[in-house]
Design a protein around this motif. Structure first.
Motif, PDB file in Angstrom:
ATOM      1  N   LEU A  12     -19.130   7.592  -7.568  1.00 22.99           N
ATOM      2  CA  LEU A  12     -19.190   7.242  -5.986  1.00 22.99           C
ATOM      3  C   LEU A  12     -19.556   8.630  -5.319  1.00 22.99           C
ATOM      4  N   GLU A  13     -20.804   8.777  -5.264  1.00 23.11           N
ATOM      5  CA  GLU A  13     -21.166   9.842  -4.357  1.00 23.11           C
ATOM      6  C   GLU A  13     -21.298   9.554  -2.794  1.00 23.11           C
ATOM      7  N   THR A  14     -20.487  10.561  -2.319  1.00 19.11           N
ATOM      8  CA  THR A  14     -20.134  10.593  -0.756  1.00 19.11           C
ATOM      9  C   THR A  14     -20.732  11.661  -0.008  1.00 19.11           C
ATOM     10  N   ILE A  15     -20.412  11.566   1.420  1.00 23.59           N
ATOM     11  CA  ILE A  15     -20.589  12.748   2.052  1.00 23.59           C
ATOM     12  C   ILE A  15     -19.440  12.647   3.290  1.00 23.59           C
ATOM     13  N   LEU A  16     -19.024  13.966   3.400  1.00 24.88           N
ATOM     14  CA  LEU A  16     -17.831  14.386   4.374  1.00 24.88           C
ATOM     15  C   LEU A  16     -16.764  13.498   4.139  1.00 24.88           C
ATOM     16  N   SER A  17     -16.318  12.737   5.179  1.00 22.44           N
ATOM     17  CA  SER A  17     -14.950  12.068   4.650  1.00 22.44           C
ATOM     18  C   SER A  17     -14.895  10.849   3.897  1.00 22.44           C
ATOM     19  N   GLY A  18     -16.109  10.334   3.437  1.00 19.80           N
ATOM     20  CA  GLY A  18     -16.330   9.250   2.822  1.00 19.80           C
ATOM     21  C   GLY A  18     -15.626   9.117   1.400  1.00 19.80           C
ATOM     22  N   ALA A  19     -15.242  10.226   0.708  1.00 19.45           N
ATOM     23  CA  ALA A  19     -14.786  10.231  -0.553  1.00 19.45           C
ATOM     24  C   ALA A  19     -13.103   9.737  -0.176  1.00 19.45           C
ATOM     25  N   ASN A  20     -12.297  10.347   0.917  1.00 17.18           N
ATOM     26  CA  ASN A  20     -11.007  10.092   0.996  1.00 17.18           C
ATOM     27  C   ASN A  20     -11.014   8.497   1.563  1.00 17.18           C
ATOM     28  N   GLU A  21     -11.844   8.056   2.279  1.00 18.28           N
ATOM     29  CA  GLU A  21     -11.960   6.710   2.625  1.00 18.28           C
ATOM     30  C   GLU A  21     -12.049   5.721   1.599  1.00 18.28           C
ATOM     31  N   LEU A  22     -12.897   5.639   0.602  1.00 16.68           N
ATOM     32  CA  LEU A  22     -13.026   5.084  -0.716  1.00 16.68           C
ATOM     33  C   LEU A  22     -11.680   5.176  -1.376  1.00 16.68           C
ATOM     34  N   LEU A  23     -11.008   6.346  -1.343  1.00 14.12           N
ATOM     35  CA  LEU A  23      -9.800   6.443  -2.064  1.00 14.12           C
ATOM     36  C   LEU A  23      -8.733   5.656  -1.522  1.00 14.12           C
ATOM     37  N   SER A  24      -8.730   5.659   0.061  1.00 14.68           N
ATOM     38  CA  SER A  24      -7.480   4.946   0.872  1.00 14.68           C
ATOM     39  C   SER A  24      -7.938   3.437   0.836  1.00 14.68           C
ATOM     40  N   GLN A  25      -8.926   3.154   0.466  1.00 12.29           N
ATOM     41  CA  GLN A  25      -9.286   1.596   0.088  1.00 12.29           C
ATOM     42  C   GLN A  25      -9.158   1.093  -1.163  1.00 12.29           C
ATOM     43  N   GLY A  26      -8.715   1.989  -2.036  1.00 17.57           N
ATOM     44  CA  GLY A  26      -8.399   1.633  -3.365  1.00 17.57           C
ATOM     45  C   GLY A  26      -9.728   1.391  -4.172  1.00 17.57           C
ATOM     46  N   LYS A  27     -10.884   1.849  -3.795  1.00 19.00           N
ATOM     47  CA  LYS A  27     -12.190   1.665  -4.455  1.00 19.00           C
ATOM     48  C   LYS A  27     -12.207   2.922  -5.374  1.00 19.00           C
ATOM     49  N   ALA A  28     -11.571   3.906  -5.391  1.00 15.93           N
ATOM     50  CA  ALA A  28     -11.508   5.080  -6.252  1.00 15.93           C
ATOM     51  C   ALA A  28     -10.074   5.704  -6.642  1.00 15.93           C
ATOM     52  N   GLU A  29      -9.868   5.923  -7.672  1.00 15.40           N
ATOM     53  CA  GLU A  29      -8.519   6.595  -8.077  1.00 15.40           C
ATOM     54  C   GLU A  29      -8.477   8.020  -7.906  1.00 15.40           C
ATOM     55  N   ILE A  30      -9.570   8.754  -7.683  1.00 19.41           N
ATOM     56  CA  ILE A  30      -9.510  10.258  -7.540  1.00 19.41           C
ATOM     57  C   ILE A  30     -10.736  10.405  -6.567  1.00 19.41           C
ATOM     58  N   ALA A  31     -10.321  11.242  -5.624  1.00 14.01           N
ATOM     59  CA  ALA A  31     -11.348  11.780  -4.499  1.00 14.01           C
ATOM     60  C   ALA A  31     -11.638  13.208  -4.547  1.00 14.01           C
ATOM     61  N   VAL A  32     -12.857  13.739  -4.526  1.00 16.52           N
ATOM     62  CA  VAL A  32     -13.114  15.247  -4.578  1.00 16.52           C
ATOM     63  C   VAL A  32     -13.724  15.476  -3.083  1.00 16.52           C
ATOM     64  N   SER A  33     -13.082  16.209  -2.303  1.00 11.39           N
ATOM     65  CA  SER A  33     -13.518  15.889  -0.548  1.00 11.39           C
ATOM     66  C   SER A  33     -13.221  17.340  -0.195  1.00 11.39           C
ATOM     67  N   PRO A  34     -14.160  17.679   0.990  1.00 12.21           N
ATOM     68  CA  PRO A  34     -13.784  18.747   1.866  1.00 12.21           C
ATOM     69  C   PRO A  34     -12.808  18.757   2.983  1.00 12.21           C
ATOM     70  N   PHE A  35     -11.973  17.487   2.833  1.00 11.41           N
ATOM     71  CA  PHE A  35     -10.765  17.188   3.717  1.00 11.41           C
ATOM     72  C   PHE A  35      -9.567  16.715   3.081  1.00 11.41           C
ATOM     73  N   THR A  36      -8.591  17.381   3.606  1.00  8.84           N
ATOM     74  CA  THR A  36      -7.361  17.121   2.939  1.00  8.84           C
ATOM     75  C   THR A  36      -7.074  15.430   3.178  1.00  8.84           C
ATOM     76  N   LEU A  37      -5.831  14.838   2.396  1.00  7.49           N
ATOM     77  CA  LEU A  37      -5.552  13.417   2.524  1.00  7.49           C
ATOM     78  C   LEU A  37      -4.335  13.579   3.445  1.00  7.49           C
ATOM     79  N   PRO A  38      -4.436  12.904   4.310  1.00  7.51           N
ATOM     80  CA  PRO A  38      -3.199  12.887   5.323  1.00  7.51           C
ATOM     81  C   PRO A  38      -1.946  12.292   4.840  1.00  7.51           C
ATOM     82  N   ASP A  39      -0.685  12.803   4.937  1.00  9.55           N
ATOM     83  CA  ASP A  39       0.393  12.373   4.680  1.00  9.55           C
ATOM     84  C   ASP A  39       0.543  12.387   3.011  1.00  9.55           C
ATOM     85  N   ASN A  40      -0.087  13.745   2.435  1.00 10.26           N
ATOM     86  CA  ASN A  40       0.061  13.539   0.943  1.00 10.26           C
ATOM     87  C   ASN A  40      -0.174  14.952   0.703  1.00 10.26           C
ATOM     88  N   LEU A  41       0.257  15.329  -0.486  1.00 11.39           N
ATOM     89  CA  LEU A  41       0.193  16.557  -1.108  1.00 11.39           C
ATOM     90  C   LEU A  41      -1.071  16.964  -1.656  1.00 11.39           C
TER      91      LEU A  41
END
Length: 293
Positions: free
Chosen positions: A128-157
């Protein structure tokens, strides 16, 4: 011992999120009376009112809002436990969905995918190719198991993966490169800037300098590069993506007094390591190794 059940809380959440018992019944595939009974039983058990109904509008009470925030975590944990059990039962997952920001180096990504496929040739990989916060959003929605993103994941390591340099570039016939000179900020403001659209549907983010009076917004790095090669604007883009065009002269770096280059940290994000199967773990291992090679 708990007097309420997860099923009751799931129905409570459905009513809260979808605005009524009828709407919730369609989402959870239950009759409206079943949903209403479950929520009413929950209110009786807890001796607290969760909803107030005004005409056709069903809204949360203050107590309901507070409990909804807490139950979201509990239900997420229950889902993770079920996923862990499924992975233990199945041994190896049949599909892996990965959300990757387009600015991440393709060579590293493709080498990682090739290595994983060599280990698990029958695995189905969804990229799933994304831009900016798109990768983390897909992760939070359960549409991806792993995200490679330029943003950290809130409330997570969050795990630093690598740093990527972005540079300001334009075509060789663009006014900003004719003649070659150090540019003033006012010159940039008067020219068209090509920017990348955040692929997230919610909580979109803007990153970097966006001071141009003219702006074209595109959805892919490749589109931005093509517009620059046609001398239709300037942009900050990943250096690894534009390097071939810098080498052959189709793009030129802009000469700025400051800010011509900026570096972003990219992160390897996932929700819960215990829910990841062996294929996902293999992907993580290869990506870590190749990103630091």
């Amino acid at each position: 011992m708990a007097r309420s059940t997860l099923e009751q809380w799931r129905m409570f959440k459905a009513v809260a999120e979808h605005g009524g018992f009828h709407q919730a019944a369609e989402v959870v595939y239950k009759s409206q009376s079943t949903v209403h009974h479950a929520v009413h039983k929950l209110e009786q058990t807890l001796d607290v009112q969760l909803f107030q109904v005004e005409g056709r509008k069903t809204t949360l009470t203050a107590a309901g809002e507070q409990l909804l925030r807490r139950i979201n975590f509990l239900l997420a944990e229950a889902d993770r436990m079920e996923n862990v059990a499924l992975n233990l039962k199945a041994g190896v997952e049949s599909k892996l969905s990965i959300a990757v920001d387009e600015a991440f180096p393709r060579d590293i990504l493709y080498q990682t995918l090739a290595a994983v496929s060599a280990e698990y040739p029958l695995i189905r990989i969804e990229l799933l190719e994304t831009i900016l916060s798109g990768a983390n959003e897909l992760l939070s929605q359960g549409k991806a198991e792993i995200a490679v993103s330029p943003f950290t994941l809130p409330d997570n390591l969050n795990e630093d993966l690598c740093q990527i340099e972005f540079i300001a570039v334009a075509g060789p016939q663009h006014p900003l490169t004719q003649p070659r000179r150090e540019l003033a900020l006012e010159e940039l403001k008067q020219c068209r800037q090509i920017v990348l659209r955040d692929s997230a549907q919610h909580q979109k983010k803007d990153v970097g300098w966006l001071g141009s009076e003219q702006r074209w917004t595109v959805s892919h790095v490749a589109t931005s590069i093509e517009l620059l090669r046609k001398n239709l604007g300037f942009a900050w883009l990943p250096k690894h993506a534009v390097q071939p065009f810098l080498d052959n002269g189709e793009l030129l770096p802009l000469q700025l007094p400051r800010g011509s280059s900026r570096t972003f940290t990219f992160y390897l994000n996932f929700n819960d390591a215990d829910t990841l199967g062996p294929v996902a773990r293999s992907f993580l291992g290869h990506l870590r190794y190749l990103s630091n090679d």
